[in-house]
Design an enzyme around this catalytic site. Structure first.
Site, PDB file in Angstrom:
ATOM      1  N   GLY A 100       0.688  -1.054   0.016  1.00  0.00           N
ATOM      2  CA  GLY A 100       0.047   0.071  -0.102  1.00  0.00           C
ATOM      3  C   GLY A 100       0.777   1.238  -0.029  1.00  0.00           C
ATOM      4  O   GLY A 100       0.350   2.383  -0.484  1.00  0.00           O
ATOM      5  N   GLU A 107      10.747  -4.388   0.527  1.00  0.00           N
ATOM      6  CA  GLU A 107      10.231  -5.211   1.970  1.00  0.00           C
ATOM      7  C   GLU A 107      10.269  -6.709   1.672  1.00  0.00           C
ATOM      8  O   GLU A 107      10.672  -7.456   2.430  1.00  0.00           O
ATOM      9  CB  GLU A 107       8.727  -4.765   2.029  1.00  0.00           C
ATOM     10  CG  GLU A 107       8.366  -3.279   2.561  1.00  0.00           C
ATOM     11  CD  GLU A 107       6.902  -2.939   2.665  1.00  0.00           C
ATOM     12  OE1 GLU A 107       6.818  -2.050   3.297  1.00  0.00           O
ATOM     13  OE2 GLU A 107       6.056  -3.475   1.805  1.00  0.00           O
TER      14      GLU A 107
END
Length: 229
Positions: A100, A107
């Site tokens: 998002g 990540e």
């Protein structure tokens, strides 16, 4: 809820032991974790350079006094002891949708090379089935429309190019994001397997089988979920 998120950030920071090589996630809850970790560093916790998964996290880590590794260098870390990050959705199997904040590629690199990956979320992120949150897919700008068409054919949805002021949103890696409104994902691994081979797709936001534990911030404090082997 803000106090509960601080509690979950503190609980994650308490997992860190001296000398651990860390991956620092992105997003509001992960930034609270970075702040909590910074307080431990200020109190004497010694750490080798950590990996930050976004420019925003880099700034927060430096402000907190946490040393950072240069991931563009040849001697960058290739293994982490612990990575802690947020999520946009988490199901009962601890599979997640992330991206998002458009940081999914960095990540996932951190999560994949970590011996232990822990997610920290608030209770609103728990779902029975992934997909309510549109699945982000990071694509190279060259030929992004072709990648979008291939995703549309494979998944039967219409990907939406994520926009920012003045044009397409550009990630920290110089790529675009396609948001895929799947609504409900019956088989997350099958979707991941379909997306990964598409030319132009750099990474997708499905994190399947990566998290060992999820810390959930709720009205009554912190709840821990552990993945069953």
């Amino acid at each position: 809820m803000s106090e509960a998120k601080r509690q979950v950030a503190e609980a994650a920071a308490a997992m860190v032991k001296p000398g651990m090589r860390l991956g620092l996630g992105s997003g509001s809850t992960a930034l609270l974790y970075v702040e909590a970790l910074g307080r431990r560093v200020a109190s004497g916790l010694t750490l080798p350079p950590a990996i930050a998964t976004s420019k925003a996290t880099e700034e927060a880590a430096r402000a907190a006094g946490i040393p950072l590794a240069d991931m563009m260098s040849a001697d960058a870390p290739t293994r982490l002891d612990l990575a802690v990050d947020g999520a946009d959705e988490v199901d009962a199997d601890l599979s997640a949708i992330k991206g998002g904040g458009a940081c999914l590629l960095r990540e996932k690199i951190a999560a994949t090379i970590a011996d232990r990956f822990v997610m920290i979320v608030d209770a609103s992120k728990r779902v029975e089935r992934l997909g309510r949150f549109p699945l982000p897919v990071e694509v190279v700008p060259f030929g992004w429309a072709a990648a979008s068409a291939a995703i549309a054919t494979g998944l039967g949805v219409t990907p939406v190019l994520r926009m920012a002021e003045g044009g397409p949103l550009v990630t920290d890696n110089g790529n675009y994001i396609l948001d895929c409104p799947l609504e409900a994902i019956a088989d997350a691994r099958a979707v991941a397997d379909l997306l990964s081979p598409i030319p132009g797709v750099v990474e997708h936001g499905l994190f399947v089988g990566l998290a060992e534990e999820v810390l959930i911030a709720g009205p009554e404090g912190v709840t821990r979920l552990t993945r069953t082997p």
